[in-house]
Write a protein that holds these residues in place. Sequence first.
Motif, PDB file in Angstrom:
ATOM      1  N   CYS A 170       4.947  -3.375   6.269  1.00 37.23           N
ATOM      2  CA  CYS A 170       3.528  -3.293   6.931  1.00 37.23           C
ATOM      3  C   CYS A 170       4.031  -2.587   8.570  1.00 37.23           C
ATOM      4  O   CYS A 170       3.173  -1.428   8.842  1.00 37.23           O
ATOM      5  CB  CYS A 170       2.331  -4.832   7.041  1.00 37.23           C
ATOM      6  SG  CYS A 170       1.942  -5.770   5.744  1.00 37.23           S
TER       7      CYS A 170
ATOM      8  N   SER B 211      -1.338  -4.609   3.632  1.00 45.10           N
ATOM      9  CA  SER B 211      -2.699  -4.405   4.959  1.00 45.10           C
ATOM     10  C   SER B 211      -1.887  -2.442   4.745  1.00 45.10           C
ATOM     11  O   SER B 211      -1.046  -2.054   5.512  1.00 45.10           O
ATOM     12  CB  SER B 211      -2.570  -4.861   5.626  1.00 45.10           C
ATOM     13  OG  SER B 211      -4.133  -4.491   6.562  1.00 45.10           O
ATOM     14  N   HIS B 212      -2.327  -2.040   5.251  1.00 47.33           N
ATOM     15  CA  HIS B 212      -2.286  -0.039   5.519  1.00 47.33           C
ATOM     16  C   HIS B 212      -1.376   0.205   5.321  1.00 47.33           C
ATOM     17  O   HIS B 212      -0.928   0.924   6.204  1.00 47.33           O
ATOM     18  CB  HIS B 212      -3.478  -0.129   6.824  1.00 47.33           C
ATOM     19  CG  HIS B 212      -5.272  -1.046   6.965  1.00 47.33           C
ATOM     20  ND1 HIS B 212      -4.932  -2.344   6.979  1.00 47.33           N
ATOM     21  CD2 HIS B 212      -5.766  -0.083   7.453  1.00 47.33           C
ATOM     22  CE1 HIS B 212      -6.246  -2.271   7.685  1.00 47.33           C
ATOM     23  NE2 HIS B 212      -6.755  -1.011   7.863  1.00 47.33           N
TER      24      HIS B 212
ATOM     25  N   ASN C 156       0.351   3.458   3.263  1.00 42.23           N
ATOM     26  CA  ASN C 156      -0.147   4.572   2.374  1.00 42.23           C
ATOM     27  C   ASN C 156       1.529   5.192   1.792  1.00 42.23           C
ATOM     28  O   ASN C 156       2.180   5.663   2.724  1.00 42.23           O
ATOM     29  CB  ASN C 156      -0.705   5.828   2.621  1.00 42.23           C
ATOM     30  CG  ASN C 156      -1.114   6.642   2.283  1.00 42.23           C
ATOM     31  OD1 ASN C 156      -0.289   7.343   1.443  1.00 42.23           O
ATOM     32  ND2 ASN C 156      -1.724   8.077   2.812  1.00 42.23           N
TER      33      ASN C 156
ATOM     34  N   GLU D  25      -6.671  -2.492   1.631  1.00 37.13           N
ATOM     35  CA  GLU D  25      -6.742  -0.547   2.250  1.00 37.13           C
ATOM     36  C   GLU D  25      -5.510   0.006   2.050  1.00 37.13           C
ATOM     37  O   GLU D  25      -4.555   0.641   3.005  1.00 37.13           O
ATOM     38  CB  GLU D  25      -6.811  -0.464   3.934  1.00 37.13           C
ATOM     39  CG  GLU D  25      -7.811  -1.183   4.176  1.00 37.13           C
ATOM     40  CD  GLU D  25      -9.305  -1.547   4.163  1.00 37.13           C
ATOM     41  OE1 GLU D  25      -9.346   0.389   3.887  1.00 37.13           O
ATOM     42  OE2 GLU D  25     -10.240  -2.125   4.310  1.00 37.13           O
ATOM     43  N   CYS D  26      -4.961   0.259   1.089  1.00 35.75           N
ATOM     44  CA  CYS D  26      -3.922   0.830   0.636  1.00 35.75           C
ATOM     45  C   CYS D  26      -4.180   1.511   0.116  1.00 35.75           C
ATOM     46  O   CYS D  26      -4.818   1.468  -0.990  1.00 35.75           O
ATOM     47  CB  CYS D  26      -2.777  -0.742   0.314  1.00 35.75           C
ATOM     48  SG  CYS D  26      -1.854  -1.798   1.276  1.00 35.75           S
TER      49      CYS D  26
ATOM     50  N   CYS E 177      -8.519  -0.161  -2.221  1.00 41.88           N
ATOM     51  CA  CYS E 177      -7.734   0.618  -1.903  1.00 41.88           C
ATOM     52  C   CYS E 177      -7.668   1.558  -2.864  1.00 41.88           C
ATOM     53  O   CYS E 177      -8.723   2.335  -3.460  1.00 41.88           O
ATOM     54  CB  CYS E 177      -6.525  -0.322  -2.731  1.00 41.88           C
ATOM     55  SG  CYS E 177      -5.796  -1.427  -2.156  1.00 41.88           S
TER      56      CYS E 177
END
Length: 840
Positions: free
Chosen positions: A317, A366-367, A369, A393-394, A506
């Motif tokens: 993360c 989380s988050h 990319n 949120e990936c 996601c």
Amino acid sequence: MKNIKFVITIIILSLVFKPAFIFSKEYKVNVQKDIKYGEALNDQNISQSLLMDIYQIDEFDKLDNPALILVHGGGFKNGDKRQDLYIQMANSFAKNGYVVFSINYRLASEKFGIAVLNNATDDALTALKWIKQHDKDYGINSSKIIIAGDSAGGAIAVNASFREPNDTKFAGCINLWGGLTSIKSNYKHEYGWDQPVYPLPVSKETPPTCIIHGTKDAIVPVKISKSFSEELTSIGIYNEIHILEGAPHYPESYANEFIPMMIDFANKVSSSYCIHYPDPQLVKNEIPVLRIEGLSASPDSAYKNMEIIQNVAEKCCDLGKAQVIFPKGTFVVSSVQAEKDYDDLITEKIPQRTLPEHTNYLMAFSHINNLTIDGQGCQLIFRGLIQPFDFQECKKVQIKDLTIDWERPLFSEGRVTLLKQNTLEVKVFSEYPMKGGEPILSFQSFSPKTGHLTGVCPFSKISSCKLVGEQLVRFNSGDSRFVQVGDIVIMRHIYSYKPGFEFYNCEDISVRNVTVHSLPGMVIHATRTKNIQLKHFNVYPSGNRIMSGNVDATHFYSCMGLVEIDSCYFEGMGDDATNVHGNYYTVLEKLNETTIKTCVAHSFAPTERHRDYPDVGDKVEFIRKSVLQPYSSATVVFSKFDENTRETIIQFDKPLPDDFEMHDLIANLSKHPKLKFTNNTVRDVRGRGVLVQTRGALIENNSFEYCTGQGIHVNTAYPWMESVGTRSVVIRGNKFINCGFGFTNYRDAIAVSVETEAENPFVGIHQGLTIENNVVIGHSKPAFYLSSLYGALIKGNRVISNTSAIRIECSGGIEIENNNFVEKDILIGSYIDDGEIKIN
């Protein structure tokens, strides 16, 4: 209304069934040796026959097989398709559903020269031409042909695939420790190669490429492959480069490491979906590799193991992107809190259907990319209440080569030793230690005589376990009519804990070669997630257990894009193999002519993160609650979601419909993914195979065996608030064997049930259904039950059942033609549109 009765002439046909995919069975690979695919003059001007060996497993009978051309190495002077490494590669690919063509080609009698390379490349292209001419003989999809080779074979593979014309190009190329690139280099090969082995410049037409190379290669330096990858990346060609630490040239001892890499890449490029060609600038940014180190195989190290893995997740993360690599082996993971939560739940300190406040994540992301979780065949055994993986949120997430099991699952299995009225005594098997007082949310029974579930699964009036002897428990049930002494019962102590893999908001998810033996909740649960692909994802019980996951294997809620489930195996779950649906929003308040306040109202939400709301730009339908019939539509231009109350203020692009009523529902059409469910096996589950509540679905070439519910349920439900009335659902080429025998509130059917759970039936809630070329074997229930439907084609199906083949109610626009319904009728019920059923 018409009362139509149609009797089919008796035609008895012998049926031969092959399982679509049986994970527990070792495939037998058939090999055809020395098949001639061409003839050519060698460098001595002598005519030479070009021969190949063909590998294919006999269980596969589909017509969409990917293929692999395998090219051996040997410095262009030596090598043969029968060497051990190539036999191992061919068998591995064949067992993963590929038809493999392992070729010999013209070798050089003198030193290597460009003519030798050209001859060998021409031979590979001749093999490609031969394969395409015989594609129907082997059930091959000609757009899914991949070429792979090592060393000299890698050079041949690259040249063949890079120079191939657009209309017949390869789906992908795999190059293992090949030769020089077209980039200028002073490197001169010890065999006297004085020119690049890849003389062709790469272009936008170059196929996706996988490069594998060892760091200790003394024949071809690894820097050559790195340069090659950079060249591909520079013009936006999807490529993967895998560096084998410490591996020499021709690293046969590393085969168990690099062959799965080859298969994983081939699976990606042979699929119609989930292949992403990223921006070259993004690819240039290196992905950090985080290896999980320090895990111990000792069960006493469970707490430490979990801490190590959690720390790696936190590091991911922080980085925002990463490749996580698990070590090979079996590891127990747990924590003090996870075990306490388990004890509290199993002793009813926490009431049934109430989840502990602690989540106990193993890995929470989380988050991020671009994230890869590579299990390398690692097996994780969980102890206590743990949520293995959570993604919020990936984007671009790949999970592969991992196995999950539970040391002590949240169910117990044992044999019935005494049955007196509604009191059961059960001798619980030793792997499920009992203390007494364990709650039973429901139980189901399994017959050792038949080897299948009996269909008994009550959910009410069940007492907790009373310990009356060593591993001997007694409990009361409101209904045990069909249980027999000697049956095995599965006592479910909770309904559902957290999912094994939770995805929320996601995008672009790939799960491949992942096996789950046990899990106390849904195995995969996704909400508001776009594009999900499962390939060789298997859920089935380990050892002598009968049950695997407590509830659904997969559940997709208000997702988008495409959900693709291919070549997967599902067995022993407490509910469906998959459920794909959206949500009905309840209208709370009309704020003005264009604005309302709404919320998701569902008391059976499977997870505390089960939250949904419309986004700006989403298209919605207004639904009449009493019949679930849409009567108007609009587009969302403003949306404000309150995280605490889970209420949403929505403004539409136009005034509310004139006939809008406060108790109506809202369905979000933009949060309904398309479904592709192909080449899977679902067997011995307490529930249905597939629950379809979306628009646009293909369910093809699957096997549904001994599911207590119908194989496929096409539905929409007000009580569950699951939307929406379906459109364009195709059910084709499936096998349904003895399904629909459970005791259920749903309409009785063996194969397919179409219905609407609403106050009143209504024609046309579901539209555009095709049921074609399926085979159904069953018992005293119809093969197909059709209700609330308008517009359907029922064609080319074979049904052997001792009751009506089809029952139709509240439907119209149905054509029934060219079916083989052995000796049975088509029964027409009430509420049929006049003149709207055609039978040929």
